[in-house]
Scaffold this active site. Structure first.
Site, PDB file in Angstrom:
ATOM      1  N   LEU A 144       0.838  -1.203   0.000  1.00 48.64           N
ATOM      2  CA  LEU A 144       0.000   0.000   0.000  1.00 48.64           C
ATOM      3  C   LEU A 144       0.870   1.249   0.000  1.00 48.64           C
ATOM      4  CD1 LEU A 144      -2.525  -1.103   2.796  1.00 48.64           C
ATOM      5  CD2 LEU A 144      -2.845  -1.292   0.313  1.00 48.64           C
ATOM      6  N   GLU A 145       0.741   2.064  -1.046  1.00 44.94           N
ATOM      7  CA  GLU A 145       1.343   3.397  -1.045  1.00 44.94           C
ATOM      8  C   GLU A 145       0.201   4.399  -1.032  1.00 44.94           C
ATOM      9  OE1 GLU A 145       3.477   6.684  -3.768  1.00 44.94           O
ATOM     10  OE2 GLU A 145       4.049   4.623  -4.226  1.00 44.94           O
ATOM     11  N   LEU A 146       0.061   5.084   0.080  1.00 49.34           N
ATOM     12  CA  LEU A 146      -1.123   5.901   0.296  1.00 49.34           C
ATOM     13  C   LEU A 146      -0.773   7.384   0.326  1.00 49.34           C
ATOM     14  CD1 LEU A 146      -2.674   3.493   2.960  1.00 49.34           C
ATOM     15  CD2 LEU A 146      -2.883   3.428   0.466  1.00 49.34           C
TER      16      LEU A 146
END
Length: 463
Positions: free
Chosen positions: A231-233
């Site tokens: 996850l790159e948020l």
């Protein structure tokens, strides 16, 4: 808009650019079955042959640049003068292809034991789902697609509706390169269909780049399925200009880092802390540079700042700027200098704010637009405290002439990447990762191969 369609509205004029029907559930199941079957054979293809096929895909994709650049402008507003994303795409892809053999090689046991052969092999996880964002539709997707294929996986791509044509370009390049049928598939999916795939454990790994809210939705959908996630948020990346910095260089680089792509960069600079010795000079220089931007139609060569990808994104930044000024911040850019900013559109004039503090959302919440707040600090300790005063941690940049100081400061920063005298760049040799609400997992570097494979131990006793 029918709820069975994926629609891209161009920020240039607010008109529908492209519409695609979402896949039927039967088509989704067939695609997953085909991908599983293709992956069984692909994992046993020698790595050198995989490299050849993936390189052919890359060459086919790069050959489309002349058509892709204006498509990006039409879909999400980046000016054509910047030439698209394929320089970075090629750098990352070729690097990940080059390091695949070393990254995937067997790991021998630390000590030898007579009569035994012991090792750890890295096996592909199987089926990888890539959910890609619109802000860098090729760069973000390539981070996972290439190493996933090189590691022996099959890949499904769900691209953002705003950049739906990018997903189709990936498929065209894969087909032209002759990759096995079903191994890579671009899919037009609704949110509910994506949740069904994750919740049903129909894929083995999912890489998602997007908002914090989107990441939470992905985690909820995958809960109990044991599907691994990358996850790159969100981000609110800070920069610190020390007393010993090259100020002219800092001004030029930080203005570009804050406003390139209309500020719609995952690791774009959103807040700047400047040593009090250089504060006035830095602000004056930054304002002067920002006033030179040309806001307009991204298809025109003279334009240096295009519209944001959607009016609702521009409205968020307008609200943050208004709140900051209502609390006492000073806006240094007169929007009337930018004729294209007429309000109620995706066109938004850039803004430089001073007199800001961390009670203001523009210094705490992700803006993802052409605005930046600048604060004066007395030294390292205050800068570190303010840089860490955030729910996010993707990258942080330090402008200084002292490498040791930059490393020492970096050790105290809650971030995934520390830059010195540069920003807004992904080095494919280094892990791209985040902390806190920015997400988890890592892409690029050899660590990307660890998340796209699973270890399998061999303990072989000879009798």
């Amino acid at each position: 808009m029918a709820d069975t369609d994926i629609v891209c509205i161009s920020p240039i004029d607010g008109r529908e650019l492209v519409r695609r029907p979402i896949m039927s559930d039967a088509a989704i199941d067939a695609a997953i079955t085909a991908a599983r079957e293709a992956q069984v054979a692909w994992r046993h293809v020698p790595l050198s042959e995989r490299a050849s096929k993936v390189s052919a895909f890359l060459d086919a994709l790069l050959a489309m640049n002349q058509e892709v650049v204006p498509e990006i402008a039409q879909m999400m507003g980046r000016p054509v003068r910047y030439g698209g994303e394929f320089r970075g795409v090629e750098e990352r892809a070729r690097y990940m292809i080059r390091i695949a053999e070393k990254s995937l090689q067997n790991i021998p046991a630390d000590d030898e034991k007579a009569g035994f052969r012991r090792m750890i092999k890295r096996e592909p996880v199987g089926l990888v789902l890539v959910i890609a964002p619109w802000n860098y539709p090729y760069l973000t997707a390539i981070n996972t697609i290439v190493p996933a294929l090189m590691a022996g996986n099959a890949v499904l791509l769900k691209h953002a509706s705003q950049t739906v044509l990018a997903g189709e370009r990936f498929q065209m390049a894969m087909d032209r390169a002759g990759l096995p049928k079903g191994l890579f598939q671009n899919m037009h999916l609704s949110h509910d269909q994506t949740s069904r795939i994750l919740g049903g454990g129909l894929v083995d790994h999912c890489n998602f780049t997007g908002s914090v809210g989107g990441g939470r939705s992905i985690e909820r959908a995958a809960a109990g399925s044991f599907t691994s996630l990358g996850l790159e948020l969100g981000g609110k990346d800070p920069a610190y200009v020390r007393e010993d910095a090259n100020i002219d260089h800092a001004i030029e680089n930080l203005v570009d880092g804050a406003f390139f792509n209309s500020g719609q960069c995952c690791c774009g600079i959103e807040r700047i802390y400047v040593h009090e010795k250089h504060y006035d000079r830095f602000v004056d220089g930054a304002v002067d540079l920002v006033n030179k931007y040309v806001l307009g139609n991204p298809l025109e060569e003279a334009t240096t700042l295009g519209p944001m990808a959607h009016r609702r994104f521009a409205d968020i930044v307008r609200q943050q700027n208004a709140e900051a000024m209502a609390k006492g911040a000073k806006a240094h850019i007169d929007a009337r200098r930018f004729a294209a900013d007429v309000g109620n559109t995706a066109y938004l004039a850039p803004q430089v704010l001073t007199g800001v503090d961390h009670s203001m959302s523009v210094m705490r919440e992700e803006s993802f637009g052409p605005t930046v707040g600048i604060m004066k600090v007395k030294g390292d300790e205050e800068a570190i405290r303010l840089m860490n005063d955030s729910a996010y941690g993707l990258s942080a940049a330090i402008w200084t002439s002292d490498v040791d100081a930059a490393e020492a400061i970096g050790e105290k920063l809650e971030t995934g990447t520390v830059f010195m005298n540069r920003c807004d760049y992904l080095d494919p040799a280094l892990a791209w990762t985040g902390v806190k609400d920015t997400g988890r997992g890592a892409s690029l570097s050899r660590l990307a191969y660890e998340s796209l494979t699973r270890p399998k131990s061999y303990h072989l006793r000879q009798i």
